[in-house]
Motif scaffolding. Structure first.
Motif, PDB file in Angstrom:
ATOM      1  N   LEU A  42      53.227 -16.535 -37.699  1.00 27.08           N
ATOM      2  CA  LEU A  42      52.327 -16.856 -38.909  1.00 27.08           C
ATOM      3  C   LEU A  42      50.540 -16.296 -38.395  1.00 27.08           C
ATOM      4  O   LEU A  42      49.939 -17.390 -37.915  1.00 27.08           O
ATOM      5  CB  LEU A  42      52.562 -17.210 -40.269  1.00 27.08           C
ATOM      6  CG  LEU A  42      51.828 -17.390 -41.251  1.00 27.08           C
ATOM      7  CD1 LEU A  42      52.726 -16.944 -42.276  1.00 27.08           C
ATOM      8  CD2 LEU A  42      51.772 -18.957 -41.470  1.00 27.08           C
ATOM      9  N   GLU A  54      50.079 -19.852 -36.321  1.00 24.77           N
ATOM     10  CA  GLU A  54      51.340 -20.702 -36.816  1.00 24.77           C
ATOM     11  C   GLU A  54      52.747 -19.914 -36.527  1.00 24.77           C
ATOM     12  O   GLU A  54      53.766 -19.520 -36.625  1.00 24.77           O
ATOM     13  CB  GLU A  54      51.479 -21.143 -38.071  1.00 24.77           C
ATOM     14  CG  GLU A  54      52.406 -22.456 -37.914  1.00 24.77           C
ATOM     15  CD  GLU A  54      52.132 -22.913 -39.721  1.00 24.77           C
ATOM     16  OE1 GLU A  54      51.280 -22.680 -40.175  1.00 24.77           O
ATOM     17  OE2 GLU A  54      52.821 -23.660 -40.195  1.00 24.77           O
ATOM     18  N   VAL A  56      56.648 -20.346 -34.858  1.00 22.77           N
ATOM     19  CA  VAL A  56      57.721 -20.904 -34.740  1.00 22.77           C
ATOM     20  C   VAL A  56      58.869 -20.210 -33.943  1.00 22.77           C
ATOM     21  O   VAL A  56      59.267 -19.270 -34.094  1.00 22.77           O
ATOM     22  CB  VAL A  56      58.084 -21.155 -37.137  1.00 22.77           C
ATOM     23  CG1 VAL A  56      59.828 -21.528 -37.137  1.00 22.77           C
ATOM     24  CG2 VAL A  56      56.705 -21.111 -37.853  1.00 22.77           C
ATOM     25  N   ASP A  76      51.153 -25.612 -35.247  1.00 22.39           N
ATOM     26  CA  ASP A  76      50.101 -24.915 -35.744  1.00 22.39           C
ATOM     27  C   ASP A  76      48.320 -24.989 -35.984  1.00 22.39           C
ATOM     28  O   ASP A  76      48.540 -26.503 -34.909  1.00 22.39           O
ATOM     29  CB  ASP A  76      50.537 -25.535 -37.276  1.00 22.39           C
ATOM     30  CG  ASP A  76      49.821 -24.979 -38.214  1.00 22.39           C
ATOM     31  OD1 ASP A  76      49.374 -24.332 -38.600  1.00 22.39           O
ATOM     32  OD2 ASP A  76      50.494 -26.185 -39.179  1.00 22.39           O
ATOM     33  N   ARG A 121      49.277 -28.928 -34.872  1.00 22.27           N
ATOM     34  CA  ARG A 121      49.442 -30.040 -35.260  1.00 22.27           C
ATOM     35  C   ARG A 121      51.394 -29.060 -34.908  1.00 22.27           C
ATOM     36  O   ARG A 121      51.288 -28.086 -34.676  1.00 22.27           O
ATOM     37  CB  ARG A 121      50.066 -29.711 -37.198  1.00 22.27           C
ATOM     38  CG  ARG A 121      50.859 -30.529 -38.041  1.00 22.27           C
ATOM     39  CD  ARG A 121      51.095 -30.161 -39.581  1.00 22.27           C
ATOM     40  NE  ARG A 121      52.307 -30.283 -39.712  1.00 22.27           N
ATOM     41  CZ  ARG A 121      53.546 -29.009 -40.332  1.00 22.27           C
ATOM     42  NH1 ARG A 121      53.792 -27.822 -40.043  1.00 22.27           N
ATOM     43  NH2 ARG A 121      54.094 -29.596 -40.811  1.00 22.27           N
ATOM     44  N   SER A 145      56.547 -34.815 -37.965  1.00 21.39           N
ATOM     45  CA  SER A 145      55.607 -33.624 -37.172  1.00 21.39           C
ATOM     46  C   SER A 145      53.880 -34.887 -37.276  1.00 21.39           C
ATOM     47  O   SER A 145      54.279 -36.105 -37.335  1.00 21.39           O
ATOM     48  CB  SER A 145      54.933 -33.109 -38.256  1.00 21.39           C
ATOM     49  OG  SER A 145      54.249 -33.375 -39.561  1.00 21.39           O
ATOM     50  N   GLU A 147      49.789 -34.490 -36.093  1.00 17.32           N
ATOM     51  CA  GLU A 147      48.418 -33.798 -35.786  1.00 17.32           C
ATOM     52  C   GLU A 147      47.251 -34.852 -35.539  1.00 17.32           C
ATOM     53  O   GLU A 147      47.955 -35.760 -35.423  1.00 17.32           O
ATOM     54  CB  GLU A 147      48.228 -32.813 -36.716  1.00 17.32           C
ATOM     55  CG  GLU A 147      48.192 -33.917 -38.380  1.00 17.32           C
ATOM     56  CD  GLU A 147      48.401 -32.560 -39.657  1.00 17.32           C
ATOM     57  OE1 GLU A 147      47.112 -32.447 -40.130  1.00 17.32           O
ATOM     58  OE2 GLU A 147      49.089 -32.970 -40.233  1.00 17.32           O
TER      59      GLU A 147
ATOM     60  N   ILE B  44      62.739 -19.162 -42.295  1.00 13.76           N
ATOM     61  CA  ILE B  44      61.741 -19.357 -41.477  1.00 13.76           C
ATOM     62  C   ILE B  44      60.532 -19.352 -42.798  1.00 13.76           C
ATOM     63  O   ILE B  44      58.959 -19.540 -42.740  1.00 13.76           O
ATOM     64  CB  ILE B  44      61.632 -18.596 -40.043  1.00 13.76           C
ATOM     65  CG1 ILE B  44      62.176 -19.412 -39.681  1.00 13.76           C
ATOM     66  CG2 ILE B  44      60.319 -18.282 -39.884  1.00 13.76           C
ATOM     67  CD1 ILE B  44      62.020 -19.114 -38.284  1.00 13.76           C
ATOM     68  N   LEU B  48      57.152 -21.367 -43.821  1.00 11.20           N
ATOM     69  CA  LEU B  48      55.742 -20.994 -43.542  1.00 11.20           C
ATOM     70  C   LEU B  48      54.968 -20.657 -45.539  1.00 11.20           C
ATOM     71  O   LEU B  48      53.573 -21.723 -45.492  1.00 11.20           O
ATOM     72  CB  LEU B  48      55.758 -19.583 -43.402  1.00 11.20           C
ATOM     73  CG  LEU B  48      56.144 -19.687 -41.586  1.00 11.20           C
ATOM     74  CD1 LEU B  48      56.347 -18.501 -40.721  1.00 11.20           C
ATOM     75  CD2 LEU B  48      55.385 -20.711 -40.770  1.00 11.20           C
ATOM     76  N   HIS B  51      54.333 -24.219 -47.006  1.00  8.90           N
ATOM     77  CA  HIS B  51      53.207 -25.312 -45.920  1.00  8.90           C
ATOM     78  C   HIS B  51      51.737 -24.263 -46.686  1.00  8.90           C
ATOM     79  O   HIS B  51      51.117 -24.802 -46.665  1.00  8.90           O
ATOM     80  CB  HIS B  51      53.661 -24.509 -44.380  1.00  8.90           C
ATOM     81  CG  HIS B  51      52.718 -25.868 -43.870  1.00  8.90           C
ATOM     82  ND1 HIS B  51      52.119 -25.645 -42.548  1.00  8.90           N
ATOM     83  CD2 HIS B  51      51.493 -27.080 -43.632  1.00  8.90           C
ATOM     84  CE1 HIS B  51      51.038 -26.044 -42.072  1.00  8.90           C
ATOM     85  NE2 HIS B  51      51.408 -26.840 -43.109  1.00  8.90           N
ATOM     86  N   GLY B  69      54.125 -33.792 -45.307  1.00 10.02           N
ATOM     87  CA  GLY B  69      54.605 -33.782 -43.926  1.00 10.02           C
ATOM     88  C   GLY B  69      53.138 -33.053 -42.942  1.00 10.02           C
ATOM     89  O   GLY B  69      52.737 -32.561 -41.729  1.00 10.02           O
TER      90      GLY B  69
END
Lengths: 427, 73
Positions: A42, A54, A56, A76, A121, A145, A147, B44, B48, B51, B69
């Protein structure tokens, strides 16, 4: 003929996944095709503000009998600038960096942005699904998670029960999370005045006096209750209610609010202070229907909390099948939010500050629109490639009854525009 | 309150009352069984999006847990 390359990638990723988890996956490595992978990158970029990249990857292993393990890694990387909450002015403004070491500035008439924003992150989540019997299914998950200044650990459990030939499913989920925030330069004391280094001899001790603990925590309890109903051969619908109880440090340590004079020019900046508890609730409804070949996906969410925020979110996607393999999916999302009770754009001199204050535009009256398009193509061996492009626009409304002096000529509520690009590959 | 009441009626009561006449036989699930017909067909992208919107707006949750988170400044 099978493609060799994806299998090699699959094997490498399986080995990497197992290695990271410290588990022995030699059995699964021997069984090709049991692991399936879903990946995406992303790119999110706001005009003049934050940019995030980002990647994944998600790996799922089907163990048969509806048992499955899913592992997901997210990395991230964020950089850019974020509005600090202060009002613009007709003069340049100087702000202390969160660390207390040095300053950042905003030019005249410019929205003050904290450009020290930079973070990486890393998030790992796992989920195990397993049926108890023919009607009951369970799922358990753990998420972690981390960061630079924040870490989060959560665990969740979900129980679902099928009724009436599996046409009706009720589910209940519970999630508990424990987050820790440890900002650079420690946590500012809420509502204290930002100390700015003007060369004064005791700057450091003044700065330290505006700081509290080095870290604080946040506890979250989430509950969700849902009903999924098959309507007919081509239609499925879901309704759910969710409740979230959050307590602890809910303030943003980097945000401030301007205290301005009668002329609208800033006199001082106070660190924001939010309540230390929040209860959020939402009702969610979603329907999915297949026409001849195209698919409509429509959802609506009504959200409310005890900070005075209510919001409406409508999301519509339409998967337009171009042929058996390719599709185009237009997407539109509209979001409308009312402000938190303690949201203020600024304070005017001599106004008494309440216990809770934030000028974070994300807690203000806001509308947001997302418009996008996705193109997807099915490849051989159940692989799929897709690309989505979206434009996101946020606009805030003024709710201040009096706007003093020069602030009438300033842009107090600038729009935030962002571009979202996502490339996905399933294999 | 009237908006909430309307939504509760619309979203919960209406589908519940109709449940008895709804649904399909197991052999009629060919369309519903497709991956693209799952309620969250692309987890996914959904993750995203959650987030992004968790970071930029004051609301969260709905289709899943509301927790975030992340520091998300």
């Amino acid at each position: 003929m099978q493609l060799k390359k994806p299998k090699k990638i699959r094997h490498a990723l399986t080995a990497a996944t197992c290695g990271l988890l410290g588990v022995n996956c030699s059995d699964s490595l021997g069984e090709e095709g049991d692991w399936s992978f879903d990946s995406a990158v992303l790119y999110y970029s706001e005009v003049d503000r934050v940019t995030a990249v980002e990647p994944v990857i998600s790996a799922t292993r089907d163990f048969g009998e509806e048992k499955a393990l899913n592992l997901k890694f997210v990395f991230d990387t964020l950089s850019g600038a974020s509005a600090n909450g202060a009002t613009p002015s007709d003069q340049p403004q100087t702000f202390t960096r969160p660390s207390g070491k040095g300053v950042y500035t905003a030019s005249a008439e410019e929205t003050p942005l904290d450009d020290t924003f930079r973070d990486n992150r890393f998030a790992l989540s796992s989920r195990w699904e397993q049926p108890i019997n023919r009607d009951y299914k369970t799922a358990f998950g753990v998420n972690f998670s981390t960061e630079y200044d924040y870490s989060s650990l959560s665990a969740n459990a979900n129980l679902s029960r099928d009724f009436i030939k599996r046409n009706t499913t009720l589910n209940a989920g519970l999630s508990l999370a424990y987050d820790t925030v440890s900002p650079e330069g420690d946590i500012p004391i809420g509502l204290s005045s930002m100390v700015i280094d003007n060369g004064q001899a005791d700057y450091r001790s003044e700065f330290n006096a505006s700081r509290g603990d080095s870290e604080d925590n946040k506890d979250t309890l989430d509950l969700i209750f849902g009903l999924t109903q098959v309507i007919d051969r081509k239609t499925i619908m879901q309704v759910s209610y969710s409740f979230s109880d959050v307590s602890g440090y809910l303030t943003d340590p980097f945000k401030i609010v301007s205290v301005v004079g009668e002329d609208g020019r800033p006199l001082e900046y106070r660190y924001e202070q939010r309540p230390d508890a929040r209860q959020k609730q939402s009702l969610y409804w979603q329907v999915k229907h297949q026409f001849e070949t195209d698919i409509l996906d429509l959802s609506y969410r009504y959200f409310w909390d005890d900070w005075g925020i209510t919001s409406h979110t409508i999301d519509l996607r339409y998967r337009w099948m171009l042929d058996g393999r390719q599709y185009l999916e237009p997407h539109i999302r509209y979001y409308d939010q009312s402000e938190a009770d303690f949201y203020r754009r600024f304070f005017i001199q001599d106004e008494s500050l309440p216990d809770h204050v934030s000028a974070d535009y994300r807690l203000g009256n806001m509308q947001a629109l997302t418009i996008g398009m996705r193109y997807g193509v099915a490849l051989r061996n159940e692989q799929e490639l897709s690309l989505r492009l979206e434009y996101y626009l946020q606009s805030n409304d003024n709710t201040e009854s009096v706007i003093p002096g020069i602030l009438n000529d300033m842009e107090l509520y600038p729009d935030v525009e962002a571009l979202i690009v996502q490339l996905s590959y399933k294999f | 309150m009237s908006v909430k009441l309307f939504l509760v009626t619309f979203a919960v009561v209406l589908p519940l009352t109709g449940c008895a006449n709804l649904g399909v036989e197991p052999w009629q699930r060919n369309v519903l069984a497709k991956p693209e017909m799952q309620l969250i067909s692309d987890p996914i992208s959904a993750g995203l999006d959650d987030h992004i919107y968790f970071s930029k707006e004051a609301s969260s949750g709905g289709r899943g847990f509301a927790g975030g988170g992340c520091g998300c400044n």
